[in-house]
Design an enzyme around this catalytic site. Structure first.
Site, PDB file in Angstrom:
ATOM      1  N   SER A 124       0.864  -1.179   0.000  1.00 60.24           N
ATOM      2  CA  SER A 124       0.000   0.000   0.000  1.00 60.24           C
ATOM      3  C   SER A 124       0.897   1.223   0.000  1.00 60.24           C
ATOM      4  O   SER A 124       2.125   1.116  -0.086  1.00 60.24           O
ATOM      5  CB  SER A 124      -0.882   0.002   1.242  1.00 60.24           C
ATOM      6  OG  SER A 124      -0.080   0.251   2.377  1.00 60.24           O
ATOM      7  N   LYS A 125       0.261   2.382   0.169  1.00 60.95           N
ATOM      8  CA  LYS A 125       1.048   3.618   0.190  1.00 60.95           C
ATOM      9  C   LYS A 125       2.033   3.628   1.351  1.00 60.95           C
ATOM     10  O   LYS A 125       3.012   4.355   1.341  1.00 60.95           O
ATOM     11  CB  LYS A 125       0.114   4.817   0.299  1.00 60.95           C
ATOM     12  CG  LYS A 125      -0.739   4.986  -0.930  1.00 60.95           C
ATOM     13  CD  LYS A 125      -0.867   6.460  -1.292  1.00 60.95           C
ATOM     14  CE  LYS A 125      -1.738   6.637  -2.498  1.00 60.95           C
ATOM     15  NZ  LYS A 125      -3.161   6.556  -2.172  1.00 60.95           N
ATOM     16  N   ARG A 126       1.739   2.792   2.374  1.00 60.59           N
ATOM     17  CA  ARG A 126       2.644   2.642   3.518  1.00 60.59           C
ATOM     18  C   ARG A 126       4.045   2.233   3.055  1.00 60.59           C
ATOM     19  O   ARG A 126       5.048   2.614   3.627  1.00 60.59           O
ATOM     20  CB  ARG A 126       2.062   1.529   4.388  1.00 60.59           C
ATOM     21  CG  ARG A 126       2.298   1.615   5.838  1.00 60.59           C
ATOM     22  CD  ARG A 126       1.667   0.427   6.542  1.00 60.59           C
ATOM     23  NE  ARG A 126       1.692  -0.797   5.770  1.00 60.59           N
ATOM     24  CZ  ARG A 126       0.664  -1.635   5.660  1.00 60.59           C
ATOM     25  NH1 ARG A 126      -0.459  -1.372   6.255  1.00 60.59           N
ATOM     26  NH2 ARG A 126       0.761  -2.753   4.957  1.00 60.59           N
ATOM     27  N   ASN A 127       4.062   1.416   1.992  1.00 65.69           N
ATOM     28  CA  ASN A 127       5.347   0.919   1.489  1.00 65.69           C
ATOM     29  C   ASN A 127       5.927   1.973   0.543  1.00 65.69           C
ATOM     30  O   ASN A 127       5.858   1.835  -0.679  1.00 65.69           O
ATOM     31  CB  ASN A 127       5.156  -0.405   0.745  1.00 65.69           C
ATOM     32  CG  ASN A 127       4.458  -1.438   1.600  1.00 65.69           C
ATOM     33  OD1 ASN A 127       3.240  -1.591   1.530  1.00 65.69           O
ATOM     34  ND2 ASN A 127       5.213  -2.136   2.414  1.00 65.69           N
TER      35      ASN A 127
END
Ligand code: GLU
Length: 315
Positions: free
Chosen positions: A252-255
């Site tokens: 996700s954008k987390r990565n």
């Protein structure tokens, strides 16, 4: 019939590994059959997907060396290729469904649906309990007056299981009333739903095969229902497994390091494509390859059917 593939990213940020794998597989699957490819920018949510993100996505895909025969910058007979500019077509389709008596206004807010503890799908979406389905026209008018805001619009789903054979994942079906409920066609703020827009566009653009992540497998029965109700010919579907980070979580954008802003500084395009092709099972090592070079190796049979974990240190 000539194969027409497509990639249809939603540019809510910079392109990341999941989108890149999607573009690569869609491109390889169509090109290997001698087919053509469309690029469509799915920017219905214009607040999350401003035009400059769409333009950046086109530059990124171009940088990766994957080309398209129709789409932004190239044109073609089925344009415009940005969903934000195609709302007239979605409105016309909505009206065809309304003429069949299949659309009703829904006044439920998100908070009400959650408070009513309606059951949820695995993907976290509420299975609509049918609260507004039975409102008479008078009751609906009264609600509209009371809430003072326009309603969302939902499709009345039939008592029916819709099953299909995915070109990669095999047979998948859903009992729509039980597994999904009456789904949204247009939100209360006027934004058309993905399910409607994607069907209208793939049909209008003559798409014959849809290649996309397995998170959308569960949307396909809804889309097949819309194809039928609108009298349109559905494409073949190929869903591929999702990428997981090294700890086994959905990318996700987390990565942050999975976005091309970071990846593009570390690797060349063939390095990124070679690693993805290796993860997707059809390239025996992670050696760099261009899309063109991967055409000889690509084989749906080698692509896994369960989620793919990216090993630590590969990217
Ligand atoms: N725009 C969707 C996404 O980026 C894909 C839609 C589709 O391929 O049907 O997730």
């Amino acid at each position: 019939m000539e194969t027409m593939g497509r990639f249809a990213p939603s540019p809510s940020g910079r392109i990341h590994l999941g989108n890149i794998l999607c573009c690569l597989l869609a491109w390889l699957s169509a090109r290997q059959k001698g087919g053509r490819v469309i690029l469509r920018i799915e920017d219905l949510d214009t607040a999350r997907c401003p035009a400059r993100y769409g333009e950046q996505m086109c530059r990124d895909i171009h940088w990766l060396g994957l080309d398209w025969d129709e789409g932004p910058g190239v044109g073609g007979p089925s344009g415009p290729y940005e969903q934000s500019r195609r709302t007239g077509l979605y409105q016309a389709a909505l009206e065809r469904l309304e003429a069949q008596g299949l659309v009703y206004p829904c006044f439920c807010t998100r908070a009400e649906l959650h408070a009513a503890s309606a059951p949820h799908r695995e993907d976290g979406q509420v299975i609509y309990p049918g609260t507004c389905r039975r409102l008479s026209p008078e009751e609906a008018a009264e609600r509209a007056r009371r809430t003072g805001r326009p309603p969302a619009l939902r499709l009345r789903v039939p008592e029916e299981e819709i099953t299909f054979t995915d070109g990669h994942m095999g047979t998948y079906g859903e009992d729509l009333p039980r597994d999904c409920g009456d789904f949204l066609l247009r939100r209360s703020d006027g934004m058309f739903a993905y399910q409607l827009a994607v069907v209208v566009d793939d049909a209008a653009m003559g798409v014959t095969e849809v290649v996309r992540g397995a998170d959308l497998l569960a949307s396909t029965p809804r889309q097949l229902l819309l194809y039928r109700l609108l009298g349109l010919q559905p494409p073949a579907f190929y869903h591929f497994p999702l990428l997981l980070d090294s700890r086994g979580r959905r990318l996700s954008k987390r990565n942050a390091d999975a976005g091309l802003d970071t990846l593009g500084q570390r690797y060349t395009a063939p390095e990124i494509l070679g690693k993805l092709a290796f993860l997707a099972g059809f390239h025996p090592s992670a050696e760099p390859r261009t899309g063109e070079e991967l055409l000889a190796e690509f084989d749906w049979d080698k692509v896994p059917r369960t989620d793919i974990r990216i090993p630590e240190g590969l990217f």
